[in-house]
Scaffold this active site. Structure first.
Site, short mmCIF file in Angstrom:
data_model
loop_
_atom_site.label_atom_id
_atom_site.label_comp_id
_atom_site.label_asym_id
_atom_site.label_seq_id
_atom_site.Cartn_x
_atom_site.Cartn_y
_atom_site.Cartn_z
N SER A 140 -7.36 2.27 -10.49
CA SER A 140 -7.64 1.23 -9.49
C SER A 140 -8.73 1.66 -8.51
CB SER A 140 -6.36 0.87 -8.73
OG SER A 140 -5.98 1.93 -7.86
N GLU A 170 -13.46 -3.80 -9.69
CA GLU A 170 -14.58 -4.72 -9.88
C GLU A 170 -14.50 -5.42 -11.23
OE1 GLU A 170 -17.72 -2.28 -7.01
OE2 GLU A 170 -18.27 -2.73 -9.08
N GLY A 222 -11.97 7.76 -14.08
CA GLY A 222 -12.88 8.80 -13.64
C GLY A 222 -13.97 9.12 -14.64
N MET A 234 -20.62 10.89 -5.88
CA MET A 234 -20.93 10.26 -7.16
C MET A 234 -21.30 8.79 -6.95
SD MET A 234 -18.05 12.28 -9.38
CE MET A 234 -18.49 11.62 -10.98
N HIS A 271 -26.05 -14.48 16.08
CA HIS A 271 -24.91 -15.37 15.90
C HIS A 271 -25.37 -16.62 15.16
CE1 HIS A 271 -21.32 -17.73 16.86
NE2 HIS A 271 -22.15 -18.73 17.19
#
Length: 441
Positions: free
Chosen positions: A175, A181, A260, A305, A428
């Site tokens: 996860s 993604e 990984g 990484m 804004h």
């Protein structure tokens, strides 16, 4: 003789070569596979393309939920895959043209060190002499015994990007950013997601409050979540995948293994140049040196990484070689992002890093932000971590918070105080004004 030879043409190697060309260094760039490396070909670029293509599905769902209307978006996956192929091909050509403009010699081959000043090209069977070398060979998907990819039902993060038929059910092991993604992409297209994580929460490298917000969203999306769940093995029967946990078996049409990555440091002749690895990674000093004239950048040194970290390290090393830089590289403020919805950003220190230390937190929810509310996506928050009245960390989770990451990096890098925040006008309506609110709380 080359001033610099670079092994690997991913973000780190490419940026190093580009900077070397600008510095008029005679440079060779060696890439065994494809220009652009993992990021361009099978990583961050195609996954963001997929998330961008399916974002309308997320927005339609949100606007339907707040009763502003109804709608449906049918994505052509075959057209998306074609666009991915064309985009990658065009980018590779642009990379090659840019490098040639700076007189970079590009070799599509495998580079193997013969000694500390010579490198052999395996296919062409020629040797290149060099003054300096940069190892930027990146990483590959981690393969664990019992969880091996078969390219059909059990897929790596690279292989799953080629799927045209969306599986009714998809199990995802891991996860982290890759699992989250890709899970969102397939979920938006109708796959039932089963997320399996050995640790106790999603995105376990983030602070627990970030993970909690992600968890709430995944539950709302009806993902099946399995935490503190170690996978013993995966089996296949009748074209179905069975994921064996310690106390149950999960069945799915496909399985993505995203647990990984490991460095690409085997069989490049490191033993010939007296470089020993640590769990496959190349140890470097604060100047990114693995030895006197050999550097290791990006994923392969294990420091950070991330593609943008590799690119930054590549530019730094070239400036060092060209005597345009003499300061150590570390410490360095390196930002990170997770994309999709909710997005996650983090830069600087996290609460996880500060156990036993004194610090303060200011936090604001995004529920009141006009831009988030305009899209019906007001969940999430922005969090600022302070030490000695200076900003040392910023993290956020929610709608398009990745747009805040560069400003957040500058603020953390410069260790802003509240007085410095007040020196600037934040436009804004923007997401940025919620960052200002968090800073001035």
């Amino acid at each position: 003789m080359y001033d610099v030879v670079i092994i690997g043409a991913g973000p780190g190697g490419y940026q190093a070569a580009l900077e070397a060309g600008k510095q008029d260094l005679k440079t060779a760039l060696i890439e065994e596979k494809k220009l652009g490396g993992t990021c361009l070909n099978v990583g961050c670029i195609p996954t963001k393309l997929f998330l961008g293509a399916t974002e309308p599905i997320e927005e339609i769902k949100s606007l339907t939920r707040i009763r502003l209307g109804k709608g449906h978006f049918d994505l052509s996956v075959s057209a998306l895959l074609k666009r991915k192929k064309n985009l990658i091909s065009a980018t590779q050509k642009a990379i090659a043209q840019t490098l040639k403009k700076f007189n970079i010699d590009i070799f599509q081959d495998k580079g193997i060190f013969e000694n500390k000043t010579t490198l052999k090209l395996q296919k062409q069977n020629i040797s290149l002499s060099f003054k300096n070398a940069i190892i930027a060979t990146g990483t590959s998907e981690r393969v664990i015994p019992g969880l091996e990819f078969d390219g059909n039902l059990i897929l790596s993060s690279s292989q799953i990007l080629e799927l045209e038929d969306i599986p009714p059910t998809l199990a995802i092991i891991g996860s982290g950013p890759i699992g989250l993604e890709l899970g969102q992409y397939f979920s938006r297209l109708g796959s039932k997601i089963m997320l399996i994580e050995a640790l106790d929460r999603p995105a376990p490298l983030e602070d627990p409050d970030i993970s909690k917000e992600i968890f709430k969203h995944l539950k709302k999306e009806k993902w099946e979540l399995y935490f503190k769940s170690k996978v013993k093995k995966i089996t296949i029967k009748d074209k179905r995948v069975f994921i064996h946990l310690e106390n149950e078996i999960i069945e799915a049409d496909k399985c993505l293994v995203a647990i990984g990555r490991l460095p690409n440091t085997k069989n490049i002749g490191l033993e010939k140049i007296d470089i020993a690895t640590n769990k496959g990674f190349i140890p470097v000093d604060n100047y990114l040196k693995a030895s006197k004239n050999i550097f290791a950048i990006g994923d392969v040194n294990g420091k950070a990484m991330l593609a943008h970290a590799a690119a930054d390290q590549g530019e730094y090393v070239i400036r060092l070689i060209a005597n345009k830089e003499n300061s150590p590289y570390f410490p360095k403020t390196i930002p990170s992002c997770i994309y999709g919805f909710p997005e996650v950003i983090s830069v600087g220190k996290k609460e996880l890093d500060l156990k036993g230390q004194e610090y303060n937190i200011t936090k604001v929810p995004l529920i009141s932000n006009p831009i988030a509310q305009a899209h019906g996506l007001g969940n999430g928050f922005i969090k600022v971590i302070w030490q000695k009245k200076q900003v040392v960390g910023i993290s956020a989770v929610g709608f398009r918070v990745s747009h805040l990451i560069t400003l957040a990096t500058i603020i953390v890098n410069q260790k802003w105080t509240k007085a410095q925040v007040r020196e600037h006008i934040f436009a804004h309506p923007t997401l940025d004004e919620s960052l200002k609110e968090a800073l001035l709380q």
